[in-house]
Design an enzyme around this catalytic site. Structure first.
Site, PDB file in Angstrom:
ATOM      1  N   CYS A 159      -1.025   1.003  -6.054  1.00  0.00           N
ATOM      2  CA  CYS A 159      -1.797   1.575  -4.839  1.00  0.00           C
ATOM      3  C   CYS A 159      -1.485   0.466  -3.940  1.00  0.00           C
ATOM      4  O   CYS A 159      -1.690  -0.592  -3.848  1.00  0.00           O
ATOM      5  CB  CYS A 159      -3.207   1.518  -5.196  1.00  0.00           C
ATOM      6  SG  CYS A 159      -4.240   1.652  -3.707  1.00  0.00           S
ATOM      7  N   MET A 206      -1.332   6.749   1.752  1.00  0.00           N
ATOM      8  CA  MET A 206      -1.315   5.964   0.895  1.00  0.00           C
ATOM      9  C   MET A 206      -0.125   4.651   1.100  1.00  0.00           C
ATOM     10  O   MET A 206       0.878   5.099   1.828  1.00  0.00           O
ATOM     11  CB  MET A 206      -0.776   6.604  -0.409  1.00  0.00           C
ATOM     12  CG  MET A 206      -1.390   7.731  -0.977  1.00  0.00           C
ATOM     13  SD  MET A 206      -1.144   9.291   0.172  1.00  0.00           S
ATOM     14  CE  MET A 206       0.395  10.107  -0.763  1.00  0.00           C
TER      15      MET A 206
END
Length: 395
Positions: free
Chosen positions: A105, A319
């Site tokens: 992430c 993201m």
């Protein structure tokens, strides 16, 4: 006497990193059975977050019922030379009983340095009382190095500041992240930045057609397609796509066939249990639009438009790992991302996403006909939201 056992208490910190939120743990603080990868760890994290939840709300846990808020992080002091902390990321499915460990992430990467310093995982000799601490992070999911630049004030991490990040309501201190060798060999990713050997492929997707696609391993494996090829203009916000079941099914089909072509899965059926990677994104040339906050984004202020899906839904911003893929692909002449940005060589792009804009830099060089990118750079912010113990019923 009750047969129901009391809840266990696990030390944890709830943090925002970039446009995501997650529950952070030190490896040493987890129950012994969860200190090693496996069923016990996954079961603990699922219960912490409140999954699987057939209602899709995660009411009985720390998750926020979106891919951006259904996240867990486990950190430990690094045993790897030249690194301070090992960072393992678990993307928790909302409605299914699985934790996806297949990728990083990028947003939560911004919170890792601060947590590592505060949690005593970084050698104090490497942390200045004032100034910038350089935290060397080993991203254990994908075997990559991330360098985080963390502001320090009076011996503590400085979290407040005036750095603004579209998709985050309030300003905070800037955290600069360097994703080193983002496209170098990665486990299970074919070992090449472009796993098919081409900058643009014809991706055949039954029922949808043959789409031009740039499939890249950088930051996170990503499939880029042109917005107009699938009936969009690139200015879409979440509501335009997330309420459309047929559209979401179409994107999942594209993702599955792209994963197959990239060599990430061997059979289409595997895509269902590998939701975190690869990502699907669509690109378009600059156009003006109104961001989800009501802010106007002008075509002249951006190089291109990008919209990306995460865990089956259009992401509210971008993201961080996909931003690395965007920056990397934009730096290489001839990719769909580069062409949407106007073509040619470039060292940085500012792209428009549903919440606003983001700038990402990447330096690409060609050696023996192969493209390499030494690092991708972007700024994020992070802060601790809450710390203490998370309580989990004993199974």
């Amino acid at each position: 006497m009750s047969t129901h056992k009391p809840q266990i208490k696990v030390p944890a910190t709830y943090m925002r990193g970039g446009t995501s939120k997650g529950v952070f743990f030190r490896l040493q603080d987890l129950p012994e059975a969860a200190q090693a990868p496996g069923k016990a760890r996954d079961a603990l994290l699922l219960r912490v977050i409140g999954s699987p939840d057939p209602y899709g709300k995660q009411i009985d846990g720390m998750g926020g019922a979106t891919s951006s808020t259904s996240k867990t992080v486990i950190l430990s002091a690094s045993t790897r030379a030249g690194h301070d902390v090992d960072y393992l990321f678990g993307q928790v499915s909302i409605d299914k009983a699985f934790v996806d460990w297949s990728g990083n992430c990028g947003n939560l990467s911004a919170a890792v340095g601060a947590f590592a310093i505060s949690g005593g995982l970084v050698d104090p000799a490497r942390v200045p009382r004032d100034g910038v601490a350089v935290v060397r992070i080993w991203q254990a999911n994908i075997g990559k190095t991330i360098i985080a630049h963390i502001l320090m004030a009076n011996g503590e991490v400085q979290e407040t500041g005036d750095f603004e990040l579209d998709g985050v309501t309030f300003p905070a201190a800037e955290v600069q992240l360097e994703f080193m060798d983002p496209a170098a060999e990665e486990e299970g990713a074919g070992g090449s930045m472009f796993p098919t050997g081409r900058l643009v492929d014809d991706l055949e997707v039954p029922g949808i057609g043959t789409l031009k696609a740039t499939m890249i391993n950088a930051g996170i494996p990503t499939i880029f397609i042109n917005a107009d090829a699938i009936g969009y203009d690139g200015t879409e916000l979440q509501d335009a796509i997330n309420g459309d079941a047929a559209a979401l099914a179409k994107f999942e089909t594209i993702r599955a066939y792209g994963a197959l072509r990239m060599g990430l899965i061997e059979d289409l059926s595997e895509a269902a249990t590998r939701q975190h990677t690869p990502k699907v994104a669509f690109v378009a040339q600059p156009a003006s639009y109104t961001a989800s906050s009501g802010k106007q984004v002008q075509a002249g202020d951006i190089d291109l438009l990008v919209r990306a899906l995460s865990m089956g839904k259009l992401h509210h911003a971008m993201m961080g790992t996909a931003a690395v893929a965007i920056g990397t692909a934009a730096a290489i002449p001839g990719t769909l991302v580069n062409l949407a940005a106007g073509g040619g060589q470039r060292e940085a792009v500012r792209f428009g996403h549903p919440s606003g804009t983001l700038r990402v830099g990447a330096l690409a060089t060609q050696e023996n006909g192969e493209w390499t990118v030494k690092k991708a750079i972007m700024s994020r912010s992070a802060r601790v939201l809450m710390e203490g113990w998370v309580r989990v019923p004993q199974e």
